[in-house]
Design an enzyme around this catalytic site. Structure first.
Site, PDB file in Angstrom:
ATOM      1  N   GLU A 169       0.525   0.464  10.263  1.00 42.13           N
ATOM      2  CA  GLU A 169      -0.906   0.123  10.111  1.00 42.13           C
ATOM      3  C   GLU A 169      -1.829   1.200  10.683  1.00 42.13           C
ATOM      4  O   GLU A 169      -2.786   0.906  11.390  1.00 42.13           O
ATOM      5  CB  GLU A 169      -1.189  -1.268  10.693  1.00 42.13           C
ATOM      6  CG  GLU A 169      -0.429  -2.318   9.909  1.00 42.13           C
ATOM      7  CD  GLU A 169      -0.870  -3.735  10.120  1.00 42.13           C
ATOM      8  OE1 GLU A 169      -2.069  -3.967  10.302  1.00 42.13           O
ATOM      9  OE2 GLU A 169       0.011  -4.613  10.084  1.00 42.13           O
ATOM     10  N   LEU A 221       0.818  -1.215   0.000  1.00 42.78           N
ATOM     11  CA  LEU A 221       0.000   0.000   0.000  1.00 42.78           C
ATOM     12  C   LEU A 221       0.857   1.273   0.000  1.00 42.78           C
ATOM     13  O   LEU A 221       0.727   2.134  -0.876  1.00 42.78           O
ATOM     14  CB  LEU A 221      -0.912  -0.008   1.240  1.00 42.78           C
ATOM     15  CG  LEU A 221      -1.705   1.267   1.514  1.00 42.78           C
ATOM     16  CD1 LEU A 221      -2.667   1.553   0.363  1.00 42.78           C
ATOM     17  CD2 LEU A 221      -2.477   1.152   2.832  1.00 42.78           C
ATOM     18  N   THR A 222       1.757   1.391   0.963  1.00 38.88           N
ATOM     19  CA  THR A 222       2.470   2.653   1.202  1.00 38.88           C
ATOM     20  C   THR A 222       3.361   3.048   0.018  1.00 38.88           C
ATOM     21  O   THR A 222       3.985   2.199  -0.619  1.00 38.88           O
ATOM     22  CB  THR A 222       3.327   2.526   2.483  1.00 38.88           C
ATOM     23  OG1 THR A 222       2.470   2.147   3.569  1.00 38.88           O
ATOM     24  CG2 THR A 222       4.031   3.832   2.823  1.00 38.88           C
ATOM     25  N   PRO A 235       6.104   6.496  -1.396  1.00 40.53           N
ATOM     26  CA  PRO A 235       6.913   7.596  -0.856  1.00 40.53           C
ATOM     27  C   PRO A 235       6.078   8.834  -0.498  1.00 40.53           C
ATOM     28  O   PRO A 235       6.346   9.495   0.497  1.00 40.53           O
ATOM     29  CB  PRO A 235       7.902   7.888  -1.988  1.00 40.53           C
ATOM     30  CG  PRO A 235       8.039   6.579  -2.701  1.00 40.53           C
ATOM     31  CD  PRO A 235       6.706   5.916  -2.607  1.00 40.53           C
ATOM     32  N   ASN A 236       5.044   9.125  -1.290  1.00 45.14           N
ATOM     33  CA  ASN A 236       4.222  10.312  -1.003  1.00 45.14           C
ATOM     34  C   ASN A 236       2.833   9.965  -0.476  1.00 45.14           C
ATOM     35  O   ASN A 236       1.947  10.822  -0.448  1.00 45.14           O
ATOM     36  CB  ASN A 236       4.098  11.176  -2.264  1.00 45.14           C
ATOM     37  CG  ASN A 236       5.440  11.777  -2.639  1.00 45.14           C
ATOM     38  OD1 ASN A 236       6.183  12.242  -1.775  1.00 45.14           O
ATOM     39  ND2 ASN A 236       5.770  11.721  -3.911  1.00 45.14           N
ATOM     40  N   ALA A 237       2.643   8.741  -0.092  1.00 45.47           N
ATOM     41  CA  ALA A 237       1.334   8.338   0.449  1.00 45.47           C
ATOM     42  C   ALA A 237       1.541   7.377   1.602  1.00 45.47           C
ATOM     43  O   ALA A 237       1.716   6.167   1.406  1.00 45.47           O
ATOM     44  CB  ALA A 237       0.476   7.695  -0.641  1.00 45.47           C
ATOM     45  N   GLY A 238       1.580   7.937   2.821  1.00 45.17           N
ATOM     46  CA  GLY A 238       1.724   7.117   4.026  1.00 45.17           C
ATOM     47  C   GLY A 238       0.381   7.071   4.723  1.00 45.17           C
ATOM     48  O   GLY A 238      -0.497   6.284   4.356  1.00 45.17           O
ATOM     49  N   SER A 239       0.200   7.955   5.722  1.00 50.68           N
ATOM     50  CA  SER A 239      -1.098   8.009   6.408  1.00 50.68           C
ATOM     51  C   SER A 239      -2.217   8.367   5.425  1.00 50.68           C
ATOM     52  O   SER A 239      -3.333   7.864   5.522  1.00 50.68           O
ATOM     53  CB  SER A 239      -1.055   9.065   7.518  1.00 50.68           C
ATOM     54  OG  SER A 239      -0.003   8.807   8.409  1.00 50.68           O
TER      55      SER A 239
HETATM   56  C1  LIG Z   1       8.809  -1.507   9.678  1.00 47.03           C
HETATM   57  C2  LIG Z   1       7.680  -1.039   8.828  1.00 47.03           C
HETATM   58  C3  LIG Z   1       6.911  -1.964   8.142  1.00 47.03           C
HETATM   59  C4  LIG Z   1       5.883  -1.537   7.295  1.00 47.03           C
HETATM   60  N1  LIG Z   1       5.166  -2.467   6.577  1.00 47.03           N
HETATM   61  C5  LIG Z   1       4.282  -2.045   5.637  1.00 47.03           C
HETATM   62  C6  LIG Z   1       3.639  -2.981   4.761  1.00 47.03           C
HETATM   63  O1  LIG Z   1       3.830  -4.191   4.855  1.00 47.03           O
HETATM   64  N2  LIG Z   1       2.814  -2.492   3.799  1.00 47.03           N
HETATM   65  C7  LIG Z   1       2.585  -1.170   3.643  1.00 47.03           C
HETATM   66  O2  LIG Z   1       1.844  -0.804   2.735  1.00 47.03           O
HETATM   67  N3  LIG Z   1       3.155  -0.253   4.485  1.00 47.03           N
HETATM   68  C8  LIG Z   1       4.002  -0.664   5.459  1.00 47.03           C
HETATM   69  N4  LIG Z   1       4.611   0.253   6.292  1.00 47.03           N
HETATM   70  C9  LIG Z   1       4.292   1.658   6.161  1.00 47.03           C
HETATM   71  C10 LIG Z   1       3.513   2.224   7.351  1.00 47.03           C
HETATM   72  O3  LIG Z   1       2.208   1.735   7.357  1.00 47.03           O
HETATM   73  C11 LIG Z   1       3.608   3.750   7.268  1.00 47.03           C
HETATM   74  O4  LIG Z   1       4.927   4.074   7.648  1.00 47.03           O
HETATM   75  C12 LIG Z   1       2.597   4.444   8.154  1.00 47.03           C
HETATM   76  O5  LIG Z   1       1.321   4.284   7.628  1.00 47.03           O
HETATM   77  C13 LIG Z   1       2.882   5.935   8.293  1.00 47.03           C
HETATM   78  O6  LIG Z   1       3.112   6.538   7.065  1.00 47.03           O
HETATM   79  P1  LIG Z   1       4.425   7.448   6.854  1.00 47.03           P
HETATM   80  O7  LIG Z   1       5.579   6.672   7.350  1.00 47.03           O
HETATM   81  O8  LIG Z   1       4.467   7.896   5.442  1.00 47.03           O
HETATM   82  O9  LIG Z   1       4.219   8.673   7.820  1.00 47.03           O
HETATM   83  P2  LIG Z   1       3.379  10.026   7.542  1.00 47.03           P
HETATM   84  O10 LIG Z   1       2.010   9.689   7.068  1.00 47.03           O
HETATM   85  O11 LIG Z   1       4.193  10.938   6.715  1.00 47.03           O
HETATM   86  O12 LIG Z   1       3.269  10.596   9.019  1.00 47.03           O
HETATM   87  C14 LIG Z   1       4.387  11.168   9.695  1.00 47.03           C
HETATM   88  C15 LIG Z   1       3.932  11.585  11.083  1.00 47.03           C
HETATM   89  O13 LIG Z   1       2.866  12.541  10.968  1.00 47.03           O
HETATM   90  C16 LIG Z   1       1.730  12.092  11.684  1.00 47.03           C
HETATM   91  N5  LIG Z   1       0.521  12.456  10.951  1.00 47.03           N
HETATM   92  C17 LIG Z   1       0.223  12.220   9.647  1.00 47.03           C
HETATM   93  N6  LIG Z   1      -0.989  12.694   9.357  1.00 47.03           N
HETATM   94  C18 LIG Z   1      -1.490  13.234  10.496  1.00 47.03           C
HETATM   95  C19 LIG Z   1      -2.701  13.895  10.837  1.00 47.03           C
HETATM   96  N7  LIG Z   1      -3.683  14.060   9.955  1.00 47.03           N
HETATM   97  N8  LIG Z   1      -2.856  14.339  12.102  1.00 47.03           N
HETATM   98  C20 LIG Z   1      -1.870  14.152  13.033  1.00 47.03           C
HETATM   99  N9  LIG Z   1      -0.713  13.531  12.771  1.00 47.03           N
HETATM  100  C21 LIG Z   1      -0.513  13.088  11.517  1.00 47.03           C
HETATM  101  C22 LIG Z   1       1.875  10.579  11.782  1.00 47.03           C
HETATM  102  O14 LIG Z   1       1.196  10.064  12.899  1.00 47.03           O
HETATM  103  C23 LIG Z   1       3.371  10.428  11.903  1.00 47.03           C
HETATM  104  O15 LIG Z   1       3.738  10.594  13.263  1.00 47.03           O
HETATM  105  C24 LIG Z   1       5.618  -0.153   7.166  1.00 47.03           C
HETATM  106  C25 LIG Z   1       6.385   0.773   7.884  1.00 47.03           C
HETATM  107  C26 LIG Z   1       7.404   0.358   8.691  1.00 47.03           C
HETATM  108  C27 LIG Z   1       8.214   1.383   9.427  1.00 47.03           C
END
Ligand SMILES: Cc1cc2nc3c(=O)[nH]c(=O)nc-3n(C[C@H](O)[C@H](O)[C@H](O)COP(=O)(O)OP(=O)(O)OC[C@H]3O[C@@H](n4cnc5c(N)ncnc54)[C@H](O)[C@@H]3O)c2cc1C
Length: 379
Positions: free
Chosen positions: A361, A124-125, A127-131
């Site tokens: 997650e 799913l995740t 580079p520009n689409a995390g949360s």
């Molecule tokens: C070890 C590991 C395993 C993973 N495994 C998978 C996998 O198997 N499949 C997959 O698809 N992904 C996976 N991920 C990705 C993981 O789900 C994402 O890292 C997570 O969803 C957060 O996204 P981001 O890292 O881009 O952080 P961002 O979304 O950039 O967030 C950065 C910070 O800002 C905060 N934030 C963001 N938006 C808001 C808001 N609206 N209000 C308040 N705070 C906010 C967040 O809480 C966080 O503290 C994995 C990540 C790691 C580290």
């Protein structure tokens, strides 16, 4: 609500605890130092049929209950966070197929995931689409009787060892609609181009991969065009409860290690465990872990009984259990003083491993947003 375990679940917990103590505990440092996917753990889990706890009974699973999965995840994580990822990632990856796959897709893939013969990842995740998952930019277009997918995914657990990745990409038909595709990792154009170096969970590869004109047949679409968002949210709602169980396991493992230490370590003429300040930390750790387990099992029960309240419970369990694990593992290091900070004693590993569960997650900030929204809406 069901807070107790059945006799069968208790037997499974005992079996997994013995397996972890006997076979994995002596090799945890080896897993940590190697920093690569632990093949022997996968083989062991295949032999003892642990992957079966992650899948529904009709496709080779044990009983299909999320509570059973939580019991297994907790007992595994109590000894080894990396090993808990080996088993639970199979659940996260297969969830989209369980919930949205057709008969052929389920029959083709799920039994081999239940046996551990094949591994699956959740892609799913980006580079520009995390949360903000709606911001993903991978694309699928119709081509040659199937679909051609282009994009980049990052942080995908075990993508370098998986046979299949469930990839979420946008399809431009009546707007941009997130759609789920089954992508076999031996397809041309699929390439894992980075394995991250991480703070913890060092033996659980976290991978970036590119999809360059990857073609999949029509039969590899999961559900319908535009179903992807519901599929991914459903999978994450389930996955969060499993993450909570992993966090409970890490917390228990760290607490038990620190209690043993506190009982034996003598300072100022008495064991640390007799000192009121240390006892207060112990009491808080034990209480928080028990509360986390209750919330996790309650969430699993809500999930297993298809309750409309499941989403709220899932978020609360994930939030509470992972915050608890971070605090308990940190306190365990504190109780053990300088020794806790040393690699040989194992709790610093648990503290590093615990951190990631506050992030993955759906980060805990995101969980708080949705829990607050639900609480306000209930007035
Ligand atoms: C070890 C590991 C395993 C993973 N495994 C998978 C996998 O198997 N499949 C997959 O698809 N992904 C996976 N991920 C990705 C993981 O789900 C994402 O890292 C997570 O969803 C957060 O996204 P981001 O890292 O881009 O952080 P961002 O979304 O950039 O967030 C950065 C910070 O800002 C905060 N934030 C963001 N938006 C808001 C808001 N609206 N209000 C308040 N705070 C906010 C967040 O809480 C966080 O503290 C994995 C990540 C790691 C580290």
């Amino acid at each position: 609500m069901e807070f107790t375990l059945s006799n069968e679940q208790r037997a499974i917990a005992t079996m997994v605890r013995d397996l972890m103590e006997g076979e994995i505990k002596p090799r945890v440092d080896e897993i940590e130092e190697a920093g690569v996917f632990p093949v022997f753990v996968r083989e062991l889990f295949q032999r003892y049929e642990l992957f079966a706890a992650m899948l529904p009974a009709e496709f080779g699973g044990i009983d299909g209950s999320l509570q059973t999965q939580c019991v297994v995840a907790e007992e595994v994580a109590r000894v080894c966070g990396v090993s808990s990822m080996v088993v639970t990632n199979q659940s996260l990856g297969s969830s989209p197929i369980v919930s949205a796959g057709n008969k052929e897709q389920k029959e083709k893939w799920l039994p081999s995931f239940a046996s551990g013969e094949k591994l699956v990842s959740f892609g799913l995740t980006e580079p520009n689409a995390g949360s903000d998952v709606r911001g993903l930019s991978s694309r699928a277009v119709r081509a040659d009787g199937g679909w051609r997918i282009n994009g980049r995914k990052c942080f995908v657990t075990h993508a370098n060892v998986a046979d299949l990745v469930v990839v979420f990409a946008k399809v431009k038909e009546n707007g941009d609609r997130i759609t789920a595709f089954l992508v076999e990792t031996d397809r041309e154009g699929f390439e894992v181009d980075k394995v991250e170096h991480k703070m913890g969970l060092k033996g659980s590869p976290t991978c970036s991969f590119v999809l360059e004109d990857v073609w999949v047949p029509e039969e590899n679409i999961l559900g319908k065009i535009g179903d992807g968002f519901q599929i991914l949210i459903g999978s994450l709602n389930k996955g969060r409860i499993s993450v909570a169980a992993q966090a409970n396991g890490l917390a228990r493992g760290a607490m038990e290690a620190s209690l043993r230490y506190a009982r034996d370590r003598v300072q100022f003429g008495q064991p640390l465990a007799k000192m009121p300040v240390v006892q207060q930390i112990i009491a808080d750790m034990a209480t928080a872990i028990e509360a986390s387990r209750c919330l996790t099992w309650a969430a699993a029960h809500e999930y297993d009984s298809h309750s409309s309240d499941m989403v709220r419970y899932s978020g609360m369990a994930k939030l509470f259990a992972t915050e608890t694990a971070m605090k308990v593992t940190t306190d365990a290091v504190q109780i053990m003083g300088g020794y806790g900070y040393m690699v040989d004693y194992g709790v610093e590993r648990m503290m590093r491993d615990a951190k990631v569960f506050q992030i993955i997650e759906g980060s805990n900030q995101i969980q708080r947003l949705s829990i607050a929204r639900e609480a306000l809406a209930s007035l």
